[in-house]
Design an enzyme around this catalytic site. Structure first.
Site, PDB file in Angstrom:
ATOM      1  N   ASP A  39     -29.209 -22.026 -62.580  1.00 53.60           N
ATOM      2  CA  ASP A  39     -29.448 -21.337 -63.557  1.00 53.60           C
ATOM      3  C   ASP A  39     -30.222 -19.838 -64.012  1.00 53.60           C
ATOM      4  O   ASP A  39     -30.972 -19.591 -64.875  1.00 53.60           O
ATOM      5  CB  ASP A  39     -30.405 -22.201 -64.684  1.00 53.60           C
ATOM      6  CG  ASP A  39     -31.699 -22.580 -63.645  1.00 53.60           C
ATOM      7  OD1 ASP A  39     -32.172 -22.117 -62.673  1.00 53.60           O
ATOM      8  OD2 ASP A  39     -32.216 -23.098 -64.726  1.00 53.60           O
ATOM      9  N   GLU A  40     -30.230 -19.127 -63.103  1.00 51.78           N
ATOM     10  CA  GLU A  40     -30.615 -18.201 -63.501  1.00 51.78           C
ATOM     11  C   GLU A  40     -29.361 -16.518 -62.592  1.00 51.78           C
ATOM     12  O   GLU A  40     -28.978 -16.591 -62.108  1.00 51.78           O
ATOM     13  CB  GLU A  40     -31.980 -17.710 -63.125  1.00 51.78           C
ATOM     14  CG  GLU A  40     -32.750 -18.640 -63.991  1.00 51.78           C
ATOM     15  CD  GLU A  40     -34.675 -18.045 -62.961  1.00 51.78           C
ATOM     16  OE1 GLU A  40     -36.029 -17.387 -63.973  1.00 51.78           O
ATOM     17  OE2 GLU A  40     -34.975 -18.916 -62.168  1.00 51.78           O
TER      18      GLU A  40
END
Length: 258
Positions: free
Chosen positions: A108-109
């Site tokens: 998620d990054e």
């Protein structure tokens, strides 16, 4: 001031409550509800939670039983790693359309090195960050926060400042002042052990790092120590690493079922 005047630009895209947001996306009845994602149907550990749950004091790593005391209406959802990976792949593909210089830091990054496209960007930095957010939304219908600065460390710290859906721009020549009051342990890679070693030498905030000779950090930690010294002063030398590493678990520091 247009971002084209920056010597270097790095963005950190941080999805907001990613697993919980996917659950709310796929199951509309969960939207605006306190949702807790756990490690399986019978899981008792909360991997992440929606912002509605966080407003009630729910935190990652909390036991479900404890969470129910704080928020009786909390809705448990078992983690679905394949679904999260599927959406993450779509997001990362969309970001790669902005620049090929992308480092997938976790599910998620992602870091984006925007330096090579700066000559094509006559607008201000906020416009570029908004464009990144739109790209993510168009690919996934999910919100994200964006930190934008001249190095990876400052961009990552900036992305944490405003959640959800936030944008924080730190002009490269103001990065040292931005980081100065923050605890050194807020920086990625500085764990409790390193933080304790620094504290013994009078360094608890980023601004105090310049009081410690870089040679002392280098003697104790080698090249990572040198990087830490620069990181704390908004001048992280590490490039965005575009090579694809061996597959990791879908959760970055999160508990997942086998």
């Amino acid at each position: 001031m247009p971002i084209s005047s920056w010597p270097r630009a790095v963005a950190l895209v941080d999805m907001n409550a990613f697993f919980a947001s996917v659950e709310q996306l796929d199951f509309p009845q969960l939207r605006e509800q306190p949702v807790a994602v756990t490690n399986g149907e019978r899981g008792t550990c909360i991997i992440t939670s929606s912002y509605e749950a966080r407003a009630q004091g729910i935190k990652t790593g909390m036991r479900l039983r404890e969470a129910r005391k704080l928020c009786p209406a909390i809705i448990q959802r078992p983690a679905r790693p394949r679904r999260y990976a599927q959406i993450s792949t779509k997001i990362m593909g969309a970001l790669a359309c902005i620049t090929p210089d992308i480092e997938i830091f976790s599910v998620d990054e992602a870091f984006l090195d925007l330096t090579h496209i700066l000559p094509l960007q006559p607008r201000d930095p906020e416009w570029l960050a908004q464009m990144i957010q739109r790209q993510v939304w168009n690919a996934s219908s999910l919100p994200c926060s964006v930190g934008l600065s001249g190095d990876k460390t400052t961009a990552k710290v900036a992305a944490k400042q405003k959640k959800p859906k936030g944008i924080t721009v730190v002009v490269p020549w103001q990065a040292a002042a931005f980081l100065a009051p923050l605890p050194v342990t807020d920086l990625c890679g500085i764990n409790r052990g390193i933080g304790s070693w620094l504290a013994q030498r009078g360094v608890t905030t980023c601004g105090q790092m310049q009081q410690l000779p870089i040679s002392e950090l280098a003697r104790r930690f080698g090249n990572p120590g040198r990087r830490i010294w620069y990181m704390a002063q908004g001048n992280d030398p590490e490039p965005v690493i575009t090579t694809v590493a061996d597959p990791k678990s879908v959760g970055h520091g999160k508990v997942m079922p086998p």
